[in-house]
Structure formats: structure tokens, C-alpha cells
Design an enzyme around this catalytic site. Structure first.
Site, short mmCIF file in Angstrom:
data_model
loop_
_atom_site.label_atom_id
_atom_site.label_comp_id
_atom_site.label_asym_id
_atom_site.label_seq_id
_atom_site.Cartn_x
_atom_site.Cartn_y
_atom_site.Cartn_z
N ARG A 1 129.64 50.48 -3.83
CA ARG A 1 129.99 49.86 -2.54
C ARG A 1 131.50 49.97 -2.40
O ARG A 1 132.24 49.42 -3.21
CB ARG A 1 129.54 48.40 -2.49
CG ARG A 1 130.09 47.65 -1.30
CD ARG A 1 129.46 46.31 -1.06
NE ARG A 1 128.12 46.48 -0.49
CZ ARG A 1 127.43 45.51 0.09
NH1 ARG A 1 127.95 44.29 0.20
NH2 ARG A 1 126.23 45.74 0.58
N HIS B 1 125.24 52.44 5.61
CA HIS B 1 124.56 51.50 4.69
C HIS B 1 123.10 51.95 4.56
O HIS B 1 122.19 51.26 5.00
CB HIS B 1 124.66 50.08 5.26
CG HIS B 1 124.37 49.00 4.28
ND1 HIS B 1 124.07 49.24 2.95
CD2 HIS B 1 124.31 47.64 4.43
CE1 HIS B 1 123.86 48.10 2.34
NE2 HIS B 1 123.98 47.11 3.20
N GLN C 1 120.11 49.70 3.18
CA GLN C 1 119.64 48.63 4.07
C GLN C 1 118.66 49.19 5.10
O GLN C 1 117.62 48.58 5.37
CB GLN C 1 120.83 47.98 4.77
CG GLN C 1 120.43 46.82 5.67
CD GLN C 1 119.91 45.63 4.88
OE1 GLN C 1 120.57 45.16 3.96
NE2 GLN C 1 118.72 45.14 5.22
N ASP D 1 124.24 42.95 13.88
CA ASP D 1 124.99 42.73 12.63
C ASP D 1 126.25 41.96 13.00
O ASP D 1 126.56 41.78 14.19
CB ASP D 1 125.29 44.10 11.99
CG ASP D 1 125.92 44.01 10.61
OD1 ASP D 1 125.89 42.93 9.99
OD2 ASP D 1 126.43 45.04 10.14
N CYS E 1 120.71 42.53 8.80
CA CYS E 1 120.84 42.86 7.37
C CYS E 1 121.33 41.68 6.54
O CYS E 1 121.14 41.67 5.33
CB CYS E 1 121.77 44.06 7.19
SG CYS E 1 123.48 43.76 7.67
N ARG F 1 114.75 45.07 0.05
CA ARG F 1 115.82 45.81 -0.62
C ARG F 1 115.42 46.08 -2.06
O ARG F 1 115.63 47.17 -2.60
CB ARG F 1 117.14 45.00 -0.59
CG ARG F 1 117.79 44.85 0.78
CD ARG F 1 118.38 46.15 1.30
NE ARG F 1 119.39 46.70 0.41
CZ ARG F 1 120.68 46.34 0.38
NH1 ARG F 1 121.13 45.44 1.22
NH2 ARG F 1 121.54 46.92 -0.45
N1 NVA Z 1 128.42 45.67 8.58
C1 NVA Z 1 128.51 44.72 7.50
C2 NVA Z 1 127.29 44.76 6.66
C3 NVA Z 1 127.26 43.79 5.51
C4 NVA Z 1 126.05 43.90 4.66
C5 NVA Z 1 129.75 45.02 6.69
O1 NVA Z 1 130.04 46.19 6.43
O2 NVA Z 1 130.45 44.07 6.31
N1 CP Z 2 122.81 43.21 3.52
C1 CP Z 2 123.63 43.37 2.46
O1 CP Z 2 123.95 44.49 2.04
O2 CP Z 2 124.00 42.19 1.89
P1 CP Z 2 125.12 41.97 0.78
O3 CP Z 2 126.45 42.23 1.42
O4 CP Z 2 124.95 40.54 0.36
O5 CP Z 2 124.89 42.92 -0.36
#
Ligand code: NVA
Ligand code: CP
Length: 307
Positions: A105, A132, A135, A221, A261, A289
Site C-alpha cells: 500500500r 484499489h 477492494q 467513497d 469501501c 476482502r
Molecule cells: N479512497 C480512499 C480509500 C481508502 C480505503 C483512500 O485512498 O484513502
Molecule cells: N477499504 C480499505 O481498504 O480499508 P483499510 O484502509 O482499512 O485497509
């Protein structure tokens, strides 16, 4: 040594790959629910690298790898050399000599691509600024569980054209469904950044209610994704009319589902009435997930396993 297969964006897999992974996720989930052990990745090691916060992604990958018989190691940029300027190419060489699969990540997609280009083992995108895919893998599996095939269906995306939105758009091209997107002015989809082929699977709407009209799934989101916190104040103003509410859900099909998500901000991108209401499947999405990523890891490490 043959080059490993990676999962860096949704379009890295074909429709046939997805048919296999979804079938395996169903099988692995059913077995798990019957408390039957399944250890195809016995003695294998997953390394998880986090440059941003996470609850679901860490938990589902770590628990998933243990349940498949292997072990998982967590690294972050604060207390490893990754945060002190070690080149990502060098880190990839070292980490991939001690593990069987890696999940990352991070910020720019380019970072994960450079890592993958220097990795001896499969690399999975656990979220970047651009995408992502894990997800959306879980979200489409969840849709199929509730409503059957997503082919030919309409997904309404309300809010920011972020990593989630880009991945929905890629998924629509691979799995042949439509995405109706409504963003505030100035936050529109950038087709090149989304990595689209321009196959006519998405349409843009100025009014979020019009985007939701006739939809089979409404999803949204956060207004401010991780890494964009400096824009938060401006975004709170710009996105005020892009809160998914009962009126938007009423414009969709009667059997519409709602997805997010998570983590969610009730009263910002979605009302409590919608996310906690009967059309919402957010807890199934989160649980799935675990199951889809177990199928994904099995596929990337072992190839096509049949029952
Ligand atoms: N769009 C959000 C998703 C978090 C799971 C982010 O990137 O922070
Ligand atoms: N939806 C998701 O990826 O959640 P986290 O940021 O908690 O991993």
C-alpha cells in the site's frame, strides 16, 4: 526464472482470470464457513508493506495468509529502511528473496510498478493513489453473491474520481458493465490516469441524481483520500452536494445495493440512513476482502488450482 505474475491494477487480469478467482473465492469462503482447514500456502510467507494507514487491508491479508497455512510479516515506512531512502528497486530485490508474495500500500502507482519490476515473487496492489483493485475484487464478488453477474449492469459512482472510481472504471471495461460517474466540477475522471481504453463503458453526469437513475448499485467513497489531506477544506465545500442520500437511492432501481469501501464519514459522502439502511451491503463487502484475497494469493502463488 520465469517472470512472476502481478496484480497491480484491475486490468492486469482478464475476464477468464476473474471467473476463476471468483469461483475459488466462493469455494474457499464456503470451506472457511464450515470450519474446514485449507492450507495450500503452507510454509509460504507474505510480506505486507504499508506506507499508508489500514484496518481492513492489513487484517484481511494477514488473517487470510494464516488461514491458508502461511505466515505474514508487516512492514511500514516508519520503522523500516523503506522510510529512510533505500531505493525501491533494492528493497524489492531483498524482500522478494525472503518471501513468496508481497502486498504493498503506497502513494504513486509508479512506486509499486518499480517494485514489481524488480521482484522475484508476485506483487499485489493493496491501494495506491491511482487504484484499489483488491477492494473492487471484493465489491464485485459481493454484487455477484447478492444479484448474480454484473455484466450489463449499471454502477453509479457519486463523489471523488479517486483510486476506487478509477478501478470501477477499469473493471467495467474488463467485465462489461456501465459506470455512471458524477463528480463536482474540477474533480472529473481523468481517463488516462484511470488507465482506460475508452470502450464506452462510462458516462459522466453533472447531477448525482441522474447518475443514480436506474442504477443496480450506488457507491461512493471519502471526499479526501489518504495523501490528499491538504485539500480537505476545499473538498468539504466542493463535495457538499455529493452526499449519497435517500433521494439518490430512490432514483435507482428498487433492488439497488449500496456499497462503500470504508472507512466512511456519515453525514459527508453518505447519510447514516443509507449506509445503515436495508440496501447497504458494506459489512459483506468488508468481509469479502478476506475471501477474495485468499483466492487471489492462491492464484498468484500456485496458478490455477481446481477443487
Ligand atoms: N479512497 C480512499 C480509500 C481508502 C480505503 C483512500 O485512498 O484513502
Ligand atoms: N477499504 C480499505 O481498504 O480499508 P483499510 O484502509 O482499512 O485497509
Amino acid at each position: 526464472m520465469t517472470a512472476p505474475r502481478h496484480y497491480l491494477q484491475f486490468k492486469d487480469f482478464s475476464r477468464e482470470d476473474y471467473a476463476h478467482v471468483f469461483a475459488r473465492a466462493r469455494w474457499i469462503k464456503d470451506k472457511f464457513k464450515r470450519y474446514e482447514p485449507y492450507h495450500p500456502l503452507f510454509d509460504r510467507t507474505l510480506v505486507m508493506i504499508f506506507e499508508k494507514a489500514s484496518t481492513r487491508t492489513r487484517l484481511s491479508f494477514e488473517a487470510g495468509m494464516h488461514q491458508l497455512g502461511g505466515s505474514a510479516i508487516y512492514l511500514n515506512t516508519r520503522d523500516s529502511q523503506l522510510g529512510r531512502g533505500e531505493p525501491v528497486e533494492d528493497a524489492a530485490q531483498v524482500i522478494s528473496r525472503m518471501s513468496d508474495i508481497v502486498m504493498i500500500r503506497t502513494f504513486e502507482q509508479e512506486i509499486i510498478e518499480r517494485f514489481a519490476a524488480n521482484s522475484r515473487v508476485p506483487v499485489i496492489n493493496g491501494l495506491t493513489n491511482e487504484y484499489h483493485p483488491c477492494q473492487i475484487l471484493a465489491d464485485i464478488f459481493t454484487f455477484i453473491e447478492h444479484r448474480g453477474s454484473i455484466q450489463g449492469k449499471t454502477v453509479a459512482w457519486v463523489g471523488d474520481s479517486n483510486n476506487m472510481c478509477n478501478t470501477w472504471l477499469q473493471a467495467a471495461e474488463v467485465l462489461d458493465f456501465k459506470v455512471h460517474v458524477s463528480t463536482p466540477p474540477g474533480y472529473e475522471v481523468e481517463p488516462e490516469r484511470a488507465g482506460l481504453h475508452g470502450t464506452g463503458h462510462f458516462a459522466e453526469f453533472a447531477d448525482p441524481i441522474e447518475a443514480c437513475r436506474g442504477a443496480d448499485l450506488v457507491t461512493t467513497d471519502v471526499w479526501t483520500s489518504m495523501g490528499f489531506e491538504a485539500e480537505n477544506e476545499a473538498r468539504m465545500k466542493a463535495f457538499a452536494d455529493w452526499c449519497v442520500d435517500a433521494e439518490m437511492m430512490a432514483a435507482a432501481k428498487p433492488e439497488v445495493l449500496f456499497m462503500h469501501c470504508l472507512p466512511a464519514h456519515r453525514g459527508e459522502e453518505v447519510t447514516a440512513e443509507v449506509i445503515d439502511g436495508p440496501q447497504s451491503v458494506v459489512w459483506d463487502e468488508a468481509e469479502n476482502r478476506l475471501h477474495v484475497q485468499k483466492a487471489l494469493m492462491e492464484y498468484l502463488v500456485l496458478g490455477k488450482v481446481e477443487d
